[in-house]
Motif scaffolding. Sequence first.
Motif, PDB file in Angstrom:
ATOM      1  N   TYR A   1       0.818  -1.212   0.000  1.00  0.00           N
ATOM      2  CA  TYR A   1       0.000   0.000   0.000  1.00  0.00           C
ATOM      3  C   TYR A   1       0.856   1.269   0.000  1.00  0.00           C
ATOM      4  CZ  TYR A   1       1.103  -0.506   4.947  1.00  0.00           C
ATOM      5  OH  TYR A   1       1.773  -0.661   6.130  1.00  0.00           O
ATOM      6  N   ASP A   2       2.115   1.168  -0.411  1.00  0.00           N
ATOM      7  CA  ASP A   2       2.996   2.339  -0.415  1.00  0.00           C
ATOM      8  C   ASP A   2       2.615   3.358  -1.490  1.00  0.00           C
ATOM      9  OD1 ASP A   2       3.828   0.791  -2.547  1.00  0.00           O
ATOM     10  OD2 ASP A   2       5.966   0.956  -2.099  1.00  0.00           O
ATOM     11  N   TRP A   3       1.654   3.049  -2.324  1.00  0.00           N
ATOM     12  CA  TRP A   3       1.127   3.950  -3.347  1.00  0.00           C
ATOM     13  C   TRP A   3       0.105   4.940  -2.772  1.00  0.00           C
ATOM     14  CZ3 TRP A   3      -4.058   3.274  -3.425  1.00  0.00           C
ATOM     15  CH2 TRP A   3      -4.530   2.058  -2.927  1.00  0.00           C
ATOM     16  N   ILE A   4      -0.331   4.723  -1.542  1.00  0.00           N
ATOM     17  CA  ILE A   4      -1.328   5.606  -0.927  1.00  0.00           C
ATOM     18  C   ILE A   4      -0.696   6.970  -0.679  1.00  0.00           C
ATOM     19  CG2 ILE A   4      -2.767   6.009   1.116  1.00  0.00           C
ATOM     20  CD1 ILE A   4      -3.221   2.982   1.244  1.00  0.00           C
ATOM     21  N   VAL A   5      -1.372   7.998  -1.141  1.00  0.00           N
ATOM     22  CA  VAL A   5      -0.874   9.373  -1.049  1.00  0.00           C
ATOM     23  C   VAL A   5      -0.978   9.852   0.398  1.00  0.00           C
ATOM     24  CG1 VAL A   5      -1.314  11.738  -1.817  1.00  0.00           C
ATOM     25  CG2 VAL A   5      -1.557   9.832  -3.432  1.00  0.00           C
ATOM     26  N   ASP A   6       0.090  10.471   0.883  1.00  0.00           N
ATOM     27  CA  ASP A   6       0.094  11.053   2.224  1.00  0.00           C
ATOM     28  C   ASP A   6      -0.539  12.444   2.149  1.00  0.00           C
ATOM     29  OD1 ASP A   6       0.662  11.367   4.963  1.00  0.00           O
ATOM     30  OD2 ASP A   6       2.558  12.379   4.498  1.00  0.00           O
ATOM     31  N   ASP A   7      -1.518  12.684   2.982  1.00  0.00           N
ATOM     32  CA  ASP A   7      -2.181  13.989   3.013  1.00  0.00           C
ATOM     33  C   ASP A   7      -2.286  14.439   4.469  1.00  0.00           C
ATOM     34  OD1 ASP A   7      -4.272  16.027   3.159  1.00  0.00           O
ATOM     35  OD2 ASP A   7      -4.633  15.557   1.047  1.00  0.00           O
ATOM     36  N   GLN A   8      -1.525  15.458   4.815  1.00  0.00           N
ATOM     37  CA  GLN A   8      -1.468  15.935   6.195  1.00  0.00           C
ATOM     38  C   GLN A   8      -2.777  16.549   6.680  1.00  0.00           C
ATOM     39  OE1 GLN A   8       1.176  15.269   8.197  1.00  0.00           O
ATOM     40  NE2 GLN A   8       1.912  14.126   6.439  1.00  0.00           N
ATOM     41  N   SER A   9      -3.700  16.851   5.760  1.00  0.00           N
ATOM     42  CA  SER A   9      -4.964  17.456   6.177  1.00  0.00           C
ATOM     43  C   SER A   9      -5.952  16.431   6.737  1.00  0.00           C
ATOM     44  CB  SER A   9      -5.606  18.215   5.006  1.00  0.00           C
ATOM     45  OG  SER A   9      -6.106  17.312   4.038  1.00  0.00           O
ATOM     46  N   ILE A  10      -5.653  15.150   6.580  1.00  0.00           N
ATOM     47  CA  ILE A  10      -6.550  14.110   7.098  1.00  0.00           C
ATOM     48  C   ILE A  10      -6.252  13.912   8.580  1.00  0.00           C
ATOM     49  CG2 ILE A  10      -7.262  11.698   6.947  1.00  0.00           C
ATOM     50  CD1 ILE A  10      -6.427  11.812   3.958  1.00  0.00           C
TER      51      ILE A  10
ATOM     52  N   SER B   1     -18.916  14.185  -0.635  1.00  0.00           N
ATOM     53  CA  SER B   1     -17.685  14.119  -1.414  1.00  0.00           C
ATOM     54  C   SER B   1     -16.837  15.332  -1.055  1.00  0.00           C
ATOM     55  CB  SER B   1     -17.987  14.097  -2.916  1.00  0.00           C
ATOM     56  OG  SER B   1     -18.616  15.286  -3.308  1.00  0.00           O
ATOM     57  N   GLN B   2     -15.540  15.102  -1.057  1.00  0.00           N
ATOM     58  CA  GLN B   2     -14.611  16.178  -0.734  1.00  0.00           C
ATOM     59  C   GLN B   2     -13.338  15.965  -1.541  1.00  0.00           C
ATOM     60  OE1 GLN B   2     -13.271  16.161   3.348  1.00  0.00           O
ATOM     61  NE2 GLN B   2     -12.270  18.135   3.167  1.00  0.00           N
ATOM     62  N   SER B   3     -12.867  17.014  -2.184  1.00  0.00           N
ATOM     63  CA  SER B   3     -11.606  16.972  -2.913  1.00  0.00           C
ATOM     64  C   SER B   3     -10.522  17.577  -2.034  1.00  0.00           C
ATOM     65  CB  SER B   3     -11.709  17.783  -4.206  1.00  0.00           C
ATOM     66  OG  SER B   3     -12.638  17.201  -5.072  1.00  0.00           O
ATOM     67  N   LEU B   4      -9.442  16.840  -1.838  1.00  0.00           N
ATOM     68  CA  LEU B   4      -8.314  17.341  -1.061  1.00  0.00           C
ATOM     69  C   LEU B   4      -7.244  17.892  -1.997  1.00  0.00           C
ATOM     70  CD1 LEU B   4      -8.014  14.493   1.609  1.00  0.00           C
ATOM     71  CD2 LEU B   4      -9.469  16.536   1.627  1.00  0.00           C
ATOM     72  N   ALA B   5      -6.433  18.790  -1.507  1.00  0.00           N
ATOM     73  CA  ALA B   5      -5.391  19.416  -2.325  1.00  0.00           C
ATOM     74  C   ALA B   5      -4.422  18.382  -2.904  1.00  0.00           C
ATOM     75  CB  ALA B   5      -4.640  20.460  -1.498  1.00  0.00           C
ATOM     76  N   SER B   6      -4.258  17.260  -2.220  1.00  0.00           N
ATOM     77  CA  SER B   6      -3.353  16.204  -2.681  1.00  0.00           C
ATOM     78  C   SER B   6      -3.892  15.460  -3.900  1.00  0.00           C
ATOM     79  CB  SER B   6      -3.138  15.195  -1.552  1.00  0.00           C
ATOM     80  OG  SER B   6      -4.387  14.590  -1.216  1.00  0.00           O
ATOM     81  N   GLY B   7      -5.164  15.690  -4.247  1.00  0.00           N
ATOM     82  CA  GLY B   7      -5.802  14.969  -5.341  1.00  0.00           C
ATOM     83  C   GLY B   7      -6.677  13.823  -4.858  1.00  0.00           C
ATOM     84  N   ILE B   8      -6.631  13.531  -3.571  1.00  0.00           N
ATOM     85  CA  ILE B   8      -7.487  12.488  -3.008  1.00  0.00           C
ATOM     86  C   ILE B   8      -8.938  12.952  -3.059  1.00  0.00           C
ATOM     87  CG2 ILE B   8      -8.100  11.214  -0.904  1.00  0.00           C
ATOM     88  CD1 ILE B   8      -5.136  11.428  -0.072  1.00  0.00           C
ATOM     89  N   GLN B   9      -9.813  12.036  -3.466  1.00  0.00           N
ATOM     90  CA  GLN B   9     -11.251  12.289  -3.459  1.00  0.00           C
ATOM     91  C   GLN B   9     -11.857  11.460  -2.331  1.00  0.00           C
ATOM     92  OE1 GLN B   9     -12.666  14.600  -5.687  1.00  0.00           O
ATOM     93  NE2 GLN B   9     -10.459  14.894  -5.932  1.00  0.00           N
ATOM     94  N   MET B  10     -12.459  12.109  -1.355  1.00  0.00           N
ATOM     95  CA  MET B  10     -13.085  11.431  -0.225  1.00  0.00           C
ATOM     96  C   MET B  10     -14.566  11.278  -0.560  1.00  0.00           C
ATOM     97  SD  MET B  10     -10.485  11.171   1.844  1.00  0.00           S
ATOM     98  CE  MET B  10     -10.852  11.108   3.584  1.00  0.00           C
ATOM     99  N   LEU B  11     -15.018  10.040  -0.740  1.00  0.00           N
ATOM    100  CA  LEU B  11     -16.388   9.764  -1.156  1.00  0.00           C
ATOM    101  C   LEU B  11     -17.085   8.889  -0.124  1.00  0.00           C
ATOM    102  CD1 LEU B  11     -15.562   8.830  -4.858  1.00  0.00           C
ATOM    103  CD2 LEU B  11     -16.326  11.059  -3.987  1.00  0.00           C
TER     104      LEU B  11
END
Length: 183
Positions: free
Chosen positions: A36-45, A167-177
């Motif tokens: 799972y090292d492909w998972i983007v790190d997003d400090q806002s989570i 739904s929420q778009s994060l600056a990292s490109g992650i889409q929270m659905l």
Amino acid sequence: MQDSGRRRAAGAARRQLRYNVACSLDGFIADPEGGYDWIVDDQSIDFDALYAGFDTFVMGRKTWAVMQAQGEANPLRGKRVIVASRTLAASEGVTVVRDGIETAVAALKAEASALDIWLFGGSELAGSLFAAGLVDRVEAAVMPVLLTRGIPLLPPGATQKLALVSSQSLASGIQMLAYDVVR
């Protein structure tokens, strides 16, 4: 999902089983080797707030092995963990369900609790709990990554209709659905 720490009065409503998972844009929850090292790190989570929204975590043996490998950094240390496995030896702090995980999860859902149950993984377990009609919500953190192969979000099975909750778009490109399962 960050919006999902829904609390309710004990016994006021049935607690929900929520499949909360990170996946690639093409629908994989792990690479072919389970990585799972492909998972983007997003400090806002806010992971502390996310974990605080649940009092029970249900997962398969392979997912539990990944969590155990984190040692002291395992965010599930001290939490109620239910592992579906026919081969895992009993271990302290974990309830191993060898057969009848659907019955065990139905019993968990019937408990009086202000917090929901996190279906933590993996794909086969999620598929069996979907087939049993036990999953109430899908919360996917969709990563801006294409894996093209790996472990799918769900194994092949019946079609399941969903209704978008948030739904929420994060600056990292992650889409929270977040989607409720339509029954």
